[in-house]
Design a protein around this motif. Sequence first.
Motif, PDB file in Angstrom:
ATOM      1  N   LYS A  23       0.852  -1.355  -0.067  1.00  0.00           N
ATOM      2  CA  LYS A  23       0.018   0.178   0.025  1.00  0.00           C
ATOM      3  C   LYS A  23       0.806   1.244   0.030  1.00  0.00           C
ATOM      4  CE  LYS A  23      -4.140  -2.095   2.298  1.00  0.00           C
ATOM      5  NZ  LYS A  23      -4.960  -2.063   3.255  1.00  0.00           N
ATOM      6  N   TRP A  24       2.266   1.218   0.390  1.00  0.00           N
ATOM      7  CA  TRP A  24       2.965   2.411   0.301  1.00  0.00           C
ATOM      8  C   TRP A  24       3.084   2.821  -1.001  1.00  0.00           C
ATOM      9  CZ3 TRP A  24       7.623   0.332   3.369  1.00  0.00           C
ATOM     10  CH2 TRP A  24       7.498   0.290   4.804  1.00  0.00           C
ATOM     11  N   GLY A  25       2.998   4.340  -1.166  1.00  0.00           N
ATOM     12  CA  GLY A  25       3.215   4.913  -2.486  1.00  0.00           C
ATOM     13  C   GLY A  25       4.502   4.770  -3.152  1.00  0.00           C
ATOM     14  N   SER A  26       4.802   4.973  -4.169  1.00  0.00           N
ATOM     15  CA  SER A  26       6.119   5.133  -4.877  1.00  0.00           C
ATOM     16  C   SER A  26       6.994   5.752  -4.365  1.00  0.00           C
ATOM     17  CB  SER A  26       5.962   5.363  -6.589  1.00  0.00           C
ATOM     18  OG  SER A  26       5.599   6.749  -6.650  1.00  0.00           O
ATOM     19  N   GLN A  27       6.644   7.067  -3.657  1.00  0.00           N
ATOM     20  CA  GLN A  27       7.605   7.860  -2.972  1.00  0.00           C
ATOM     21  C   GLN A  27       7.942   7.452  -1.849  1.00  0.00           C
ATOM     22  OE1 GLN A  27       6.205  11.958  -2.879  1.00  0.00           O
ATOM     23  NE2 GLN A  27       7.962  12.845  -2.360  1.00  0.00           N
ATOM     24  N   ASP A  28       6.993   6.798  -1.244  1.00  0.00           N
ATOM     25  CA  ASP A  28       7.459   6.503   0.344  1.00  0.00           C
ATOM     26  C   ASP A  28       8.279   4.911  -0.041  1.00  0.00           C
ATOM     27  OD1 ASP A  28       5.629   8.108   1.711  1.00  0.00           O
ATOM     28  OD2 ASP A  28       3.995   6.533   1.614  1.00  0.00           O
ATOM     29  N   ARG A  29       8.039   4.403  -0.971  1.00  0.00           N
ATOM     30  CA  ARG A  29       8.774   3.134  -1.341  1.00  0.00           C
ATOM     31  C   ARG A  29      10.339   3.803  -1.405  1.00  0.00           C
ATOM     32  NH1 ARG A  29       5.347  -1.122  -2.039  1.00  0.00           N
ATOM     33  NH2 ARG A  29       6.641  -2.497  -3.058  1.00  0.00           N
ATOM     34  N   GLN A  30      10.689   4.694  -2.309  1.00  0.00           N
ATOM     35  CA  GLN A  30      11.687   5.333  -2.761  1.00  0.00           C
ATOM     36  C   GLN A  30      12.569   5.811  -1.513  1.00  0.00           C
ATOM     37  OE1 GLN A  30      11.772   7.803  -6.120  1.00  0.00           O
ATOM     38  NE2 GLN A  30      13.743   8.837  -5.921  1.00  0.00           N
ATOM     39  N   VAL A  31      11.794   6.652  -0.549  1.00  0.00           N
ATOM     40  CA  VAL A  31      12.263   6.980   0.615  1.00  0.00           C
ATOM     41  C   VAL A  31      12.833   6.186   1.617  1.00  0.00           C
ATOM     42  CG1 VAL A  31      11.597   8.325   2.965  1.00  0.00           C
ATOM     43  CG2 VAL A  31      11.013   9.228   0.670  1.00  0.00           C
ATOM     44  N   VAL A  32      11.976   5.021   1.818  1.00  0.00           N
ATOM     45  CA  VAL A  32      12.348   4.007   2.803  1.00  0.00           C
ATOM     46  C   VAL A  32      13.587   3.192   2.113  1.00  0.00           C
ATOM     47  CG1 VAL A  32      11.803   1.631   3.459  1.00  0.00           C
ATOM     48  CG2 VAL A  32      10.182   3.271   3.617  1.00  0.00           C
ATOM     49  N   SER A  33      13.652   3.117   0.860  1.00  0.00           N
ATOM     50  CA  SER A  33      15.062   2.279   0.396  1.00  0.00           C
ATOM     51  C   SER A  33      16.154   3.188   0.524  1.00  0.00           C
ATOM     52  CB  SER A  33      14.539   1.922  -1.034  1.00  0.00           C
ATOM     53  OG  SER A  33      13.684   1.048  -1.379  1.00  0.00           O
ATOM     54  N   GLU A  34      16.159   4.339   0.041  1.00  0.00           N
ATOM     55  CA  GLU A  34      17.130   5.421   0.311  1.00  0.00           C
ATOM     56  C   GLU A  34      17.672   5.662   1.532  1.00  0.00           C
ATOM     57  OE1 GLU A  34      17.563  10.368   0.002  1.00  0.00           O
ATOM     58  OE2 GLU A  34      16.584   9.447  -1.782  1.00  0.00           O
ATOM     59  N   ILE A  35      16.982   5.687   2.591  1.00  0.00           N
ATOM     60  CA  ILE A  35      17.276   5.814   3.971  1.00  0.00           C
ATOM     61  C   ILE A  35      17.803   4.331   4.782  1.00  0.00           C
ATOM     62  CG2 ILE A  35      16.524   6.097   6.444  1.00  0.00           C
ATOM     63  CD1 ILE A  35      14.410   8.200   5.304  1.00  0.00           C
ATOM     64  N   PHE A  36      17.280   3.447   4.416  1.00  0.00           N
ATOM     65  CA  PHE A  36      17.556   1.996   4.575  1.00  0.00           C
ATOM     66  C   PHE A  36      19.166   1.841   4.115  1.00  0.00           C
ATOM     67  CE2 PHE A  36      18.060  -2.439   3.296  1.00  0.00           C
ATOM     68  CZ  PHE A  36      18.018  -3.012   4.419  1.00  0.00           C
ATOM     69  N   TYR A  37      19.277   1.959   2.803  1.00  0.00           N
ATOM     70  CA  TYR A  37      20.525   1.864   2.140  1.00  0.00           C
ATOM     71  C   TYR A  37      21.824   3.023   2.854  1.00  0.00           C
ATOM     72  CZ  TYR A  37      19.636  -2.018  -0.868  1.00  0.00           C
ATOM     73  OH  TYR A  37      19.335  -3.384  -1.597  1.00  0.00           O
ATOM     74  N   ASN A  38      21.238   4.060   3.038  1.00  0.00           N
ATOM     75  CA  ASN A  38      22.016   5.047   3.412  1.00  0.00           C
ATOM     76  C   ASN A  38      22.650   4.791   4.852  1.00  0.00           C
ATOM     77  OD1 ASN A  38      22.657   6.548   1.166  1.00  0.00           O
ATOM     78  ND2 ASN A  38      21.159   8.027   1.347  1.00  0.00           N
ATOM     79  N   ILE A  39      21.846   4.321   5.652  1.00  0.00           N
ATOM     80  CA  ILE A  39      22.157   4.193   6.924  1.00  0.00           C
ATOM     81  C   ILE A  39      23.120   2.991   7.162  1.00  0.00           C
ATOM     82  CG2 ILE A  39      21.244   3.101   9.265  1.00  0.00           C
ATOM     83  CD1 ILE A  39      18.883   4.631   8.929  1.00  0.00           C
ATOM     84  N   ILE A  40      22.966   1.746   6.172  1.00  0.00           N
ATOM     85  CA  ILE A  40      24.030   0.882   6.139  1.00  0.00           C
ATOM     86  C   ILE A  40      25.081   1.271   5.743  1.00  0.00           C
ATOM     87  CG2 ILE A  40      24.565  -1.298   4.665  1.00  0.00           C
ATOM     88  CD1 ILE A  40      21.324  -1.880   4.843  1.00  0.00           C
TER      89      ILE A  40
END
Length: 401
Positions: free
Chosen positions: A40-57
């Motif tokens: 149900k997450w929109g495309s922008q939400d999905r992009q934000v989640v992926s970006e933050i997740f990978y940048n924190i790693i």
Amino acid sequence: MELIHRNLLIGIHDALQETFFQDKKYADKVIERLLKANRKWGSQDRQVVSEIFYNIIRWKKRLEYYMGEGVKPNNVYKLILAYLLWSKSHYKKFEEFDGVKTADILNKLKKGYIPTKAIEYSIPDWLAETMEKELGPKWEKEMLALNEQAPTVLRTNTLKTSPKELVADLQDEGVPAFTIHGYPDAVQLEEKKNVFLTSAFKDGLFEVQDASSQTIGQLLDPKEGMRVVDACAGAGGKTLHLAALMKNKGQIIALDIFEWKLAELKRRAKRAGAHNIEARFISDSKVIKRLHNTADRLLIDAPCSGLGVLKRNPDSKWKIDQDFIDRIKKEQEQILKDYSKIIKKGGQMIYATCSILPSENNLQVEKFLTNNPDYSLVKEEKIMPSQGYDGFYMALIKRDN
């Protein structure tokens, strides 16, 4: 910028927990499962989640410095907070966040002092020492590049279409892309998109493959009608490229020690319309011996540290250590020794890795050539991350006698 929604934060938190503390699962698989579970997450939400997740790693060690402690299962939210404050994104001013006070982190950020290069570039201490020892002063430039986000590059399946036609087809599906000068089959997306949902992917018009990786098939230059062996084929990304370069004419024998990877290769080959590939499981040494002196071309895409592809696999730097690299170098040496006998006299092979360490690359080739005078170096290419795409090494070697 808006404060990130709490349900997205919880998703990022759980994904980081899984990556760092639950059997150290691969980040790409973790994020894939998270996004599938939250359709149900929109495309922008999905992009934000992926970006933050990978940048924190990617920046974990530096963020730990700002936190004043290492990451533990009970303080992953503090790690996320450190990233949000450092990147100045997705947050509003607040004194406290999930019980974590921001003042200490903000004080360190204001000082701007970073005590070591390992913290600055967010890599383990041992890796900073290894990179400096093997690459010299230029290691910092390469590490800076490796901390960038990787672009999404596709390899056009020329058995079915052309790069220009693929760009047009993707555009029709709302995926802007462009061809890349110097990479004849490559197409790069203008922004991150889930290309696996496109009709172009389902119809087998492309595979996701970095531009540097595509150079390997071009350098091996297999001809129509040849017998080619891909000795460490895996799931077949480079195998499929070889099939396209050979226009489905001739034979490709794809070898691997994992049957599940070969099963994936067969599935991908069917979608791509690649009919000249035979997958063979390496069940014992006899599989290799039966192929001695039979191939016109051989590809050894050797197991390696993967340090050239940290842009897309940032979690791997936290999963490997110096002992792993020492073990993998012995494995590379053995594979070169055993598999090189597959090519005929007059045939050519490529030894390739996605590492940037000379000890895994040209030094391995030099040792092999010293011990095997019947082989000679035709050409080698070192592609560094600072050039824009993944870091790769490849050596084209000829068997003279």
